[in-house]
Write an enzyme that holds these catalytic residues in place. Sequence first.
Site, PDB file in Angstrom:
ATOM      1  N   PRO A   2      30.405  62.338 -19.683  1.00  0.00           N
ATOM      2  CA  PRO A   2      29.885  61.328 -18.749  1.00  0.00           C
ATOM      3  C   PRO A   2      29.230  60.175 -19.508  1.00  0.00           C
ATOM      4  O   PRO A   2      28.583  60.397 -20.520  1.00  0.00           O
ATOM      5  CB  PRO A   2      28.835  62.079 -17.935  1.00  0.00           C
ATOM      6  N   GLU A   3      29.434  58.972 -19.026  1.00  0.00           N
ATOM      7  CA  GLU A   3      28.793  57.802 -19.615  1.00  0.00           C
ATOM      8  C   GLU A   3      27.719  57.307 -18.642  1.00  0.00           C
ATOM      9  O   GLU A   3      27.458  57.948 -17.626  1.00  0.00           O
ATOM     10  CB  GLU A   3      29.857  56.733 -19.919  1.00  0.00           C
TER      11      GLU A   3
END
Length: 293
Positions: A2-3
């Site tokens: 996840p960013e």
Amino acid sequence: MPELPEVETVRRGLAPAMEGARFAKVEVRRRDLRWPLPKDFAQRLTGKTVAGIGRRAKYLLADLSSGDVLIMHLGMSGSFHVFQEAGKKALGRYHQERAQHAAHDHIVFHMSSGAIVTFNDPRRFGSMKLVPRAKLDAEPLLANLGPEPLGNAFDAAMLARACKGKKTSLKAALSDQRTVAGLGNIYVCEALHRARLSPKRVAATIASKTGAPNERAERLVEGIKAVLNDAIRAGGSSLRDHKLTDGELGMFQHHFRVYDREGEKCPTPGCRGTIKRIVQTGRSTFYCPVCQK
Ligand SMILES: [Zn+2]
């Protein structure tokens, strides 16, 4: 992994369930996450109130009434889900009924609001850590992070200063969490496309010799902020494991302009280019060799 937009989406999902609520009960089913949870983890949370849930880069930070900050990281496959105890009032659009698959629910927070918050992580690269607020500035997980890209302080001048003299590619510079925090492979590719800058371009070329920003730095900051804001609005991108806290999928993967679109037509108006995939520092980069210079 996840960013920033995925983590921000999770933060927005947890806030209505946890902010202002007490930890009524904390279940620790597995301690061996990325690093082991402290033995007194549940004890240090139980009875404490969550004053607020913030985010720094890809870390969620829950401020507790005890003076501790609960640092949470999703790792590769971690996710939070918010359920509602039967018979209690709903907590906004993120709540949902208890689901069946709990094998990887390693930590369960029972909140005084009636919300049940589970942390699920099949691969266990996620982590949680309790740090006294007074020691947060010295916390090694956070100490070397660059500026928040959506913060007001992050502008072309700041990015140009960080890239001044850098011989690495823009792709590598932007992927470095010390340059700007929270970006990963997807959003670096997307931001560079929006800025019409080649991922192979030498990072130093967005700044003058003295580190002053040029027009490329302006475009790049605009591209970074725009793609992150668009992605947050869409609930992040659902690739592999990312889900919203209500189990719904983020939709931004349908709006990628270059990421994972090798061989497709470039979406830039008037551009006749085709999206190309190259490998930079071991990761795939997607870009349009025609309009990204
Ligand atoms: Zn193009």
